[in-house]
Design an enzyme around this catalytic site. Structure first.
Site, PDB file in Angstrom:
ATOM      1  N   CYS A   1       0.766  -1.233   0.120  1.00 20.21           N
ATOM      2  CA  CYS A   1       0.107  -0.060   0.045  1.00 20.21           C
ATOM      3  C   CYS A   1       1.003   1.255  -0.135  1.00 20.21           C
ATOM      4  CB  CYS A   1      -0.738   0.162   1.227  1.00 20.21           C
ATOM      5  SG  CYS A   1      -0.291  -0.359   2.795  1.00 20.21           S
TER       6      CYS A   1
ATOM      7  N   HIS B   1      -2.547   6.730   3.516  1.00 18.80           N
ATOM      8  CA  HIS B   1      -1.163   6.907   3.735  1.00 18.80           C
ATOM      9  C   HIS B   1      -0.749   8.238   3.133  1.00 18.80           C
ATOM     10  CE1 HIS B   1      -0.806   3.120   5.415  1.00 18.80           C
ATOM     11  NE2 HIS B   1      -0.080   2.316   4.335  1.00 18.80           N
TER      12      HIS B   1
END
Ligand code: 2RA
Length: 350
Positions: free
Chosen positions: A129, A254
């Site tokens: 990710c 993120h």
């Protein structure tokens, strides 16, 4: 006939987002079979508005399946992806088990879609990710300018560590809320006690410069993934990459600061033009109006958001960026779904 899909790991943090995405992309698949550990077998989950009972992971779960998405721990993928592939299933795997296998393509549909067609092991890998949260924007800039070097710091959300990560942050926040904690050394740690969950240190009222496990010379596994995977996806085996991965008290999305150096001089105008038009990227960059991406606004959305685009002050071939991406969507479930859809299109000749 529409192909049959198996979702292996349907009950986890990524699996839950996957079922939402499959419900939104409703016309691709025929049967959707949900598979999980024996512990979750028998549970009923909703996908495309219908309740589906979860099957236990076993060889028969792959009978008649065309494509299987795996979102399970590395060791489970390592064992079961080859079992499914041996039955003729195309596996799209979101673990780290196969990402660096030279016979397994590592695919981001906006960057290297052609790679998904060559899969000697019947497996296509989905990147980590953290890599995925920046690589669509970086890939677009690379296509124009030719990338030479990346220097990256991540600001990673706790859901990267799954449901346990989310639960840990929520519990810690309830322990520190309304207190004066965060004013003397160790006070947050004492309040949180042993309750650090999957993290090395308290994450509420804190930032933790660590994600993953220890690798050689003090690097973390997460940092090595960003380096190795970026090189493989971009087809740049010698790309210089320096990464520091940091966990922050954000639930999902993120963020990364990126210093990118290119072959020759770049301009901010050209970079902005590329980012504004690249598929899967949103340029949101007007600091004079207080406009830049933040996780609180990006969470739940599909694109990679880019702001704070500047030319490096001391390097005319360098750009500085701030990038945000939902780590459960593009960072995991969405990219996996996009790869699976590429394969479905190939299987049905669409
Ligand atoms: C994390 N990237 O954020 C990891 C999960 N794959 O912890």
């Amino acid at each position: 006939d529409r192909p049959t899909l198996a979702v292996v790991g349907a009950t986890g943090a990524v699996g839950t987002v996957m079922l939402q995405i499959l419900s939104q992309h409703a016309d691709i698949w025929g049967e959707i079979r949900l598979v999980a550990s024996p512990r979750s077998a028998g549970r009923k989950l909703t996908v495309r508005g219908e309740e589906v009972e979860v099957m236990a992971l076993c060889e028969e779960a792959f009978d008649g399946v065309d494509v299987a998405m795996f979102d399970v721990p590395d060791d489970v993928s390592a064992q079961w992806a080859p079992v499914a592939a041996a039955k003729g299933v195309v596996v799209v795997d979101n673990s780290a088990a196969f990402r660096m296998d030279p016979d397994v393509p590592l695919v981001v549909p906006e960057v290297n879609p052609h790679a998904a067609r060559v899969r000697p092991r019947g497996i296509v890998a989905n990147p980590n990710c953290t890599t995925l949260s920046m690589i669509v924007a970086i890939g677009a800039l690379h296509a124009e300018f030719g990338l030479r070097e990346l220097v990256v710091s991540s600001y990673q959300a706790v859901s990267g560590a799954g449901r346990a990560g989310i639960d840990t942050l929520r519990q810690q926040m309830s322990l520190v809320a309304g207190t004066e904690l965060g004013t003397s050394p160790g006070d947050v740690r004492r309040a949180v006690g042993d309750n650090t969950g999957p993290f090395a240190e308290p994450v509420a009222l804190n930032v933790v410069p660590w994600a993953g496990s220890l690798r050689e010379d003090g690097w973390s596994s997460e940092e090595m993934k960003v380096r190795d995977e970026s090189r493989k996806i971009l087809g740049l085996p010698d790309l210089k990459v320096a990464v520091t991965c940091v966990r922050v008290p954000v639930v999902t999305t993120h963020s990364l600061t990126v210093h990118a150096r290119f072959q020759s001089e770049v301009t901010v105008d050209k970079a902005r033009e590329i980012l504004a038009t690249a598929p899967g990227v949103v340029l949101f960059d007007n600091p004079a109006a207080g406009e830049f991406p933040t996780p609180a606004d990006v969470v739940g959305t599909d694109p990679t958001w880019v702001g704070r685009v500047r030319r490096s002050l001391d390097d005319p071939a360098g750009l500085e960026l701030f990038v945000c991406g939902d780590n459960l969507r593009k960072g995991a479930a969405l990219n996996t779904a996009q790869i699976a859809e590429l394969v479905a299109g190939e299987l049905t000749g669409a």
